[in-house]
Design a protein around this motif. Structure first.
Motif, PDB file in Angstrom:
ATOM      1  N   ALA A 115      28.528  49.490  34.067  1.00 17.20           N
ATOM      2  CA  ALA A 115      29.014  47.849  34.078  1.00 17.20           C
ATOM      3  C   ALA A 115      29.734  47.721  35.310  1.00 17.20           C
ATOM      4  O   ALA A 115      30.742  48.456  35.769  1.00 17.20           O
ATOM      5  N   SER A 116      29.445  46.566  35.597  1.00 19.72           N
ATOM      6  CA  SER A 116      30.092  45.763  36.832  1.00 19.72           C
ATOM      7  C   SER A 116      30.214  44.391  36.833  1.00 19.72           C
ATOM      8  O   SER A 116      29.480  43.728  36.064  1.00 19.72           O
ATOM      9  N   GLY A 117      30.870  43.701  37.499  1.00 15.35           N
ATOM     10  CA  GLY A 117      31.180  42.135  37.723  1.00 15.35           C
ATOM     11  C   GLY A 117      32.231  41.696  37.262  1.00 15.35           C
ATOM     12  O   GLY A 117      32.381  40.363  37.579  1.00 15.35           O
ATOM     13  N   GLY A 118      33.264  42.398  36.748  1.00 15.05           N
ATOM     14  CA  GLY A 118      34.367  41.518  36.012  1.00 15.05           C
ATOM     15  C   GLY A 118      35.353  41.184  37.065  1.00 15.05           C
ATOM     16  O   GLY A 118      34.958  41.401  38.447  1.00 15.05           O
ATOM     17  N   GLY A 119      36.309  40.462  36.854  1.00 14.37           N
ATOM     18  CA  GLY A 119      37.362  40.123  37.860  1.00 14.37           C
ATOM     19  C   GLY A 119      38.261  38.993  37.215  1.00 14.37           C
ATOM     20  O   GLY A 119      38.256  38.704  35.922  1.00 14.37           O
ATOM     21  N   LEU A 120      38.983  38.295  38.070  1.00 10.96           N
ATOM     22  CA  LEU A 120      39.811  37.188  37.669  1.00 10.96           C
ATOM     23  C   LEU A 120      39.598  35.942  38.150  1.00 10.96           C
ATOM     24  O   LEU A 120      39.423  35.961  39.280  1.00 10.96           O
ATOM     25  N   VAL A 121      39.452  35.191  37.223  1.00  5.48           N
ATOM     26  CA  VAL A 121      38.953  33.716  37.605  1.00  5.48           C
ATOM     27  C   VAL A 121      39.591  32.652  36.955  1.00  5.48           C
ATOM     28  O   VAL A 121      40.360  32.991  35.762  1.00  5.48           O
ATOM     29  N   GLN A 122      39.566  31.491  37.322  1.00  3.34           N
ATOM     30  CA  GLN A 122      39.995  30.167  36.423  1.00  3.34           C
ATOM     31  C   GLN A 122      39.167  29.747  35.588  1.00  3.34           C
ATOM     32  O   GLN A 122      37.850  29.888  35.573  1.00  3.34           O
ATOM     33  N   ALA A 123      39.707  29.093  34.753  1.00  3.56           N
ATOM     34  CA  ALA A 123      39.049  28.469  33.713  1.00  3.56           C
ATOM     35  C   ALA A 123      37.983  27.425  34.151  1.00  3.56           C
ATOM     36  O   ALA A 123      38.327  26.804  35.240  1.00  3.56           O
ATOM     37  N   GLY A 124      36.828  27.381  33.845  1.00  2.00           N
ATOM     38  CA  GLY A 124      35.588  26.784  34.247  1.00  2.00           C
ATOM     39  C   GLY A 124      34.721  27.399  35.498  1.00  2.00           C
ATOM     40  O   GLY A 124      33.763  26.927  35.657  1.00  2.00           O
TER      41      GLY A 124
END
Length: 126
Positions: free
Chosen positions: A5-14
């Protein structure tokens, strides 16, 4: 069977993210692939599933209309496109695979799957 698995991260709402799960060393001619997620202190829960041969898709109510599961046969990969992310989507996301019956709702239960990826963290800030 190995899942990466790959592709996770830290993002903002929306914001949006796309997770990928690459399959290798599979000897199944057909199978169900799914994404589950697990938030801290909570159980692992179903997010989405896709039947490899028919592309039948299933979604948890909490992600319908925002997440899309798809497959790429050329790369033996399943993707989870996540749009309009919310803080409550924050979790470790796991992909899973097994040769499940093409009927009923066994795809929904984590215990139905023998093969799992290592998990990828998705964090959505408000």
């Amino acid at each position: 069977v190995q899942l990466q698995a790959s592709g996770g991260g830290l993002v903002q709402a929306g914001d949006s993210l796309r997770l990928s799960c690459a399959v290798s060393k599979s000897t199944f001619s057909d199978y169900q692939m799914a994404w589950f997620r697990q938030a801290p202190g909570k159980e692992r829960v179903f997010v989405a599933a896709i039947r490899w041969s028919t592309e039948n898709r299933f979604y948890a109510d909490s992600v319908k209309g925002r997440f899309t599961i798809s497959r790429d046969p050329a790369k033996n990969t399943v993707h989870l496109q996540m749009n309009s992310l919310k803080p409550e989507d924050t979790a470790v996301y796991y992909c899973a695979l097994d040769s499940l019956p093409d009927y009923g709702s066994t795809y929904y239960y984590p215990g139905s799957y023998r093969f799992w990826g290592q998990g990828t963290q998705v964090t959505v800030s408000s």
